[in-house]
Design an enzyme around this catalytic site. Structure first.
Site, PDB file in Angstrom:
ATOM      1  N   CYS A   1       0.851  -1.191   0.000  1.00  9.32           N
ATOM      2  CA  CYS A   1       0.000   0.000   0.000  1.00  9.32           C
ATOM      3  C   CYS A   1       0.890   1.245   0.000  1.00  9.32           C
ATOM      4  CB  CYS A   1      -0.864  -0.045   1.263  1.00  9.32           C
ATOM      5  SG  CYS A   1      -1.871   1.403   1.593  1.00  9.32           S
ATOM      6  N   GLY A   2       0.380   2.336  -0.513  1.00  6.24           N
ATOM      7  CA  GLY A   2       1.122   3.592  -0.464  1.00  6.24           C
ATOM      8  C   GLY A   2       1.419   4.032   0.958  1.00  6.24           C
TER       9      GLY A   2
END
Length: 164
Positions: free
Chosen positions: A37-38
């Site tokens: 995930c970012g």
């Protein structure tokens, strides 16, 4: 529905059933996590918070979740390796869970019922954080974009209450 946080339990990444009552008297930060995930670099900030405050009574509980953009596709071993190798995570990690929908884990059903979000109680993305005081009462919910270091004043305040 459980009557409180301490009535719940979850399965650790190592396959052990852990009662939330084991964290009674501690300030608890529950986070739904993902390794692709970012926001994944937040693991580093969560680990820093944990190491800095664990001796004062803070515990961070990570719950991997694959409900958002298939960002936690791996199994237990991959999750454990990724957390440890990439971020040095030493706080408790749990089995992969759902946080929304009919199969949402009871910990997240409870926390969402106690602390609804801006768009209702639904969790919008990975790295939503729930802060629970030392008596097991959920006190604050933080959005995924809120960096762990921004939680420090809230954590310090709750820890100060446990020390007095």
């Amino acid at each position: 529905m459980a009557s409180g946080f301490y009535d719940l339990s979850a399965t650790s990444l190592q396959g052990r059933e852990v009662p939330m009552e084991a964290y009674k008297g501690k300030v608890v930060l529950v986070v739904n996590t993902a390794s692709k995930c970012g926001f994944t670099p937040q693991y580093e900030g969560l680990e820093t918070l944990y190491r800095r405050h664990k001796d004062e009574g803070l515990v961070v509980l990570g719950f991997p979740c694959n409900q958002f953009g298939n960002q936690e596709p791996g199994g237990k071993e991959e999750i454990e390796e990724g957390c440890l190798i990439n971020y040095g995570v030493s706080f408790p990690m749990f089995d992969k869970v759902d946080v929304n929908g009919p199969h949402a884990h009871p910990v997240f059903r409870y926390l969402k019922s106690e602390l609804g979000g801006i768009l209702g109680s639904r969790i919008k993305w990975n790295f939503t954080k729930f802060l629970i005081d030392a008596s097991g009462k959920p006190v604050k919910r933080f959005a995924p974009i809120t960096k762990p270091e921004k939680l420090e004043p809230y954590i310090a305040k709750l820890l100060a209450k446990t020390q007095s």
